[in-house]
Design a protein around this motif. Structure first.
Motif, mmCIF file in Angstrom:
data_model
loop_
_atom_site.group_PDB
_atom_site.id
_atom_site.type_symbol
_atom_site.label_atom_id
_atom_site.label_comp_id
_atom_site.label_asym_id
_atom_site.label_seq_id
_atom_site.Cartn_x
_atom_site.Cartn_y
_atom_site.Cartn_z
ATOM 1 N N ALA A 1 27.597 -7.301 29.234
ATOM 2 C CA ALA A 1 29.027 -7.458 29.503
ATOM 3 C C ALA A 1 29.626 -6.156 30.026
ATOM 4 N N ARG B 1 24.025 -10.440 26.260
ATOM 5 C CA ARG B 1 25.183 -9.807 25.624
ATOM 6 C C ARG B 1 24.730 -8.705 24.674
ATOM 7 N N GLN C 1 27.512 -16.473 32.178
ATOM 8 C CA GLN C 1 28.439 -17.176 31.295
ATOM 9 C C GLN C 1 29.013 -18.421 31.970
#
Length: 294
Positions: A211, A206, A222
């Motif tokens: 993302a 991240r 995730q």
């Protein structure tokens, strides 16, 4: 009534542990400095079994260890035993485990696996195709790192007959709350860090922009993390939890790598778009200047 209270306490305990993971996931702590270069002397493995002493650093001054190396055919077998170790997670931030590295002349450093602490001791039996190398043990966020961090806890003793090799150590990448475990306590029993490694690997992805730059891969990481957490909360057998956590790390590392590659490519495109090194731009510029001068 006592059983109900015990069950409630257990649920509260798991909730507290989960909240600790969430704090670790979303609130990383202080960072390190710029990259540094470590000088190591190499060991030349010629065939006979040789014992190599490992000396500690200021990161973990009480630690000690030894590696027995033996060259067999085209492979060097390495058997490492460590003593007076303390959990890597006590460094805080992103650190969770210890990894063994060999550094051959010309590099790159090779990750030979992670240590699992049993109290203050750890052992690892592994191998490498390299016949000449230095040895490092470093604290790391997870087992699948590609380059050693600056948190070196053990290295091989200087060898008068070896060559000197330089190894760049990663700094300014991982967070920590303490730089030494000099006054920390040793663990009792086995130290299991697989779930923490999974959380940290996803957090690092991240942080690298996965993302946005590697959305599909990051989503898979995730999802794998949620499966890891579900197994952990359900108190499934530890090997099952560990396997899922390691898969989470693998997916997160892929997402992070793609994000870093995407960010690098984006920087290159911006540079080329501004005329910084694009061949087509360099070819057009003289013609445009020629028209201006005419």
């Amino acid at each position: 009534m006592r059983r109900i209270l015990a069950g409630s306490s257990m649920r509260i305990g798991w909730a507290v542990l989960f909240s600790v993971f969430l704090v670790q996931f979303y609130n990383p702590t202080g960072v390190a400095k710029a990259d540094s270069l470590l000088q190591l002397s190499t060991i030349n493995c010629t065939g006979a079994s040789v014992r190599i002493a490992l000396r500690s650093t200021d990161r973990l001054p009480e630690a000690s260890g030894a590696a027995r190396v033996e060259r067999k055919g085209g492979t060097t077998e390495i058997d490492v035993k460590l003593e007076s170790m303390k959990p890597a997670s006590l460094f805080g931030g992103d650190y969770n485990t210890y990894v063994l590295w060999v550094v051959p002349p010309g590099g790159p450093a090779e990750n030979l696996g992670e240590f699992t602490l049993d109290g203050s001791e750890a052992a690892l039996r592994t191998s490498t195709p390299a016949a000449e190398f230095g040895i490092l043990v470093t604290a790391e966020p997870h087992y699948l790192v590609r380059s050693p961090s600056a948190f070196v806890v053990l290295e091989n003793e200087p060898n008068a007959n070896g060559r000197t090799v330089g190894q760049e150590l990663l700094e300014g990448v991982y967070n920590f709350t303490r730089s030494t475990l000099d006054d920390a306590k040793e663990a009792k029993g086995q130290v299991h860090s697989e779930v923490k490694q999974a959380f940290t690997a996803v957090r690092l992805a991240r942080r690298a922009g996965a993302a946005r730059l590697a959305g599909a891969e990051f989503a898979r990481a995730q999802g794998a993390l949620q499966e890891t957490l579900a197994l952990w909360q359900a108190r499934k057998p530890r090997p099952e939890i560990a396997a899922q956590a390691r898969e989470t790390v693998r997916l997160a590392v892929t997402a992070r790598r793609l994000a870093e590659e995407g960010a690098l490519q984006g920087t290159r495109n911006e540079t080329e778009g501004s005329g910084g090194g694009n061949g087509e731009t360099e070819e057009r510029t003289p013609r445009r200047m020629g028209r201006d001068w005419r």
